[in-house]
Design an enzyme around this catalytic site. Structure first.
Site, mmCIF file in Angstrom:
data_model
loop_
_atom_site.group_PDB
_atom_site.id
_atom_site.type_symbol
_atom_site.label_atom_id
_atom_site.label_comp_id
_atom_site.label_asym_id
_atom_site.label_seq_id
_atom_site.Cartn_x
_atom_site.Cartn_y
_atom_site.Cartn_z
ATOM 1 N N ASP A 81 0.856 -1.184 0.000
ATOM 2 C CA ASP A 81 0.000 0.000 0.000
ATOM 3 C C ASP A 81 0.895 1.239 0.000
ATOM 4 O O ASP A 81 1.647 1.473 0.945
ATOM 5 C CB ASP A 81 -0.901 -0.015 1.242
ATOM 6 N N ASP A 176 -2.688 2.410 -6.281
ATOM 7 C CA ASP A 176 -1.702 2.519 -5.209
ATOM 8 C C ASP A 176 -1.639 1.320 -4.273
ATOM 9 O O ASP A 176 -0.969 1.377 -3.242
ATOM 10 C CB ASP A 176 -1.945 3.787 -4.385
ATOM 11 N N GLU A 177 -2.305 0.228 -4.588
ATOM 12 C CA GLU A 177 -2.192 -0.959 -3.732
ATOM 13 C C GLU A 177 -2.426 -2.232 -4.534
ATOM 14 O O GLU A 177 -3.127 -2.237 -5.542
ATOM 15 C CB GLU A 177 -3.141 -0.888 -2.540
#
Length: 422
Positions: A81, A176-177
């Site tokens: 993350d 983003d993860e």
């Protein structure tokens, strides 16, 4: 008061007797005998904690159990993350913003909302999905930068290429993860996570947090444990001790409303929840009950799905008191709308929206869904669909949901919708 992180950062390695099943193989890669975690937990279904196992007391598994056990025990799942991804990119690209409260999102005069913000802004109570005007009230010095999704996608691609060097089994959740199944990698999971985070910083000058665990739910919880720019590992033999004191609000699928509902039952930790049988949870929470029974014991059998194609994105709320008028229903839409738009902005599917929809469940549990193509992604579009759905039945409303459905790739041309943040 001791916080969650302090309470668990030093969970003893031998918190349960499961380590006896490894016969001297700490990595768990050469299992000699034993039950799969799901079967072993089921054996003690009505007790808050699993009893300790020793070699003499182990029931010899059949072929199906042996397969289950080996599959479960060799799984090493990493959840990565990025830390305040969009805001961190803006600070990196604009060094004069370093140390200042920064957010990314829409302007105040356009009824904008924040997509994300950095930790300096969060100290003032600012958070993602907050209307920009409200964020500026909480933090007048907040600097709101416009979104640059072309830059965010480019950086996301760099990060994914790094992940793929360690395993082909990567499941992106947003820009983003992502999850990464490193079960087949010979290295130690924590060392792999540390190397990945170092490579990301080396390539992008951005920090990331990571969680490592035997399943996806625990890996995602772990990645949030030592944020920002940290990592945490939950090993198989730590799961029982970890889950007993874990607040239920950290479980997958438990939001503020569900946590409040559980608190009224005297349930604050997963250990509290483990006192309820599967049937009791089904009676209380419907089809989510049996899933909750497993989750509070740290059981999650979902695989990492590299080729998963997301078909829709939505947000919904079940209300503690039924809504009795169209005006009450309409008043609930802005929050749901902002939830969906925030998730959509952070996803890879912005250019693939095909239809928008509103879902209504009435007090008698009947439901209806209104779905349309060629509508702009605005709150007004969802309000229009809401009123059409309410006109289909005269009844109070217990649940509202709204969302978008995506076009499957390469099947037909995709309509480019007019996105309010572009």
């Amino acid at each position: 008061m001791t916080n969650d992180k302090d309470r668990f950062n030093a969970v003893p390695p031998a918190a349960t007797g499961l380590s006896a099943l490894y016969h001297g193989d700490p990595g768990g890669s050469r299992l000699k005998s034993g039950l799969c975690p799901k079967a072993l937990r089921a054996e003690n279904a009505e007790t808050p904690r699993r009893r300790h196992a020793d070699n003499a007391g182990v029931v010899r598994p059949n072929a199906e159990q042996e397969s289950c056990y080996n599959y479960q025990m060799v799984r090493k799942i990493l959840h990565l993350d990025m830390d305040c991804f969009y805001a961190a990119i803006e600070v990196r690209d604009h060094p004069e913003l370093a140390g200042k409260a920064v957010a990314v999102g829409g302007a105040r005069d356009q009824r904008g909302v924040l997509t994300t913000c950095n930790y300096e802004a969060r100290k003032f109570g600012v958070h993602s999905a907050m209307p920009t005007f409200k964020a500026l009230q909480k933090c007048p010095q907040l600097i709101v930068m416009p979104t640059r999704f072309d830059v965010y996608r480019r950086e996301s691609s760099v990060i994914r290429q790094i992940l793929l060097k360690f395993s082909p089994r990567m499941e992106p959740l947003s820009l983003d993860e992502a999850f990464l199944d490193i079960s087949q990698h010979p290295g130690e999971p924590s060392a792999i996570a540390e190397i990945i985070r170092h490579l990301i910083f080396q390539k992008t000058s951005l920090t990331a947090s990571a969680g490592v665990a035997p399943n996806k739910m625990l890996a995602k919880i772990a990645s949030d444990w030592n944020k920002p720019n940290g990592q945490f590992e939950i090993r198989e033999d730590q799961i029982d001790a970890f889950m007993v004191e874990l607040p239920v609000r950290r479980l997958w699928g438990i939001g503020p409303k569900s946590a409040e509902r559980l608190a009224k039952l005297g349930v604050h930790t997963c250990g509290d929840l483990q006192r309820y049988s599967r049937f009791q949870l089904f009676e209380e929470f419907g089809k989510f009950g049996p899933e909750l029974y497993d989750l509070c014991r740290g059981i999650d059998t979902r695989p990492v799905e590299p080729d998963r194609i997301r078909k829709s994105l939505s947000s919904e709320r079940t209300f503690s008191q039924d809504l009795t008028s169209p005006a009450q229903c309409e008043a609930k839409l802005p929050e749901l709308f902002e939830d969906v738009m925030t998730d959509l902005r952070q996803s890879e599917y912005v250019d693939r929206v095909r239809t928008v929809f509103v879902k209504i469940r009435f007090a008698d549990f009947s439901r209806t869904t209104v779905e349309r193509a060629e509508l702009p992604l605005t709150l007004e579009s969802f309000i229009t669909l809401l009123h059409e759905g309410l006109s289909r039945k005269t009844a109070h409303v217990r649940l509202l949901g709204l969302g978008v459905r995506f076009q499957e790739p390469a099947l037909e041309p995709v309509q480019q919708l007019d996105l309010p943040w572009s």
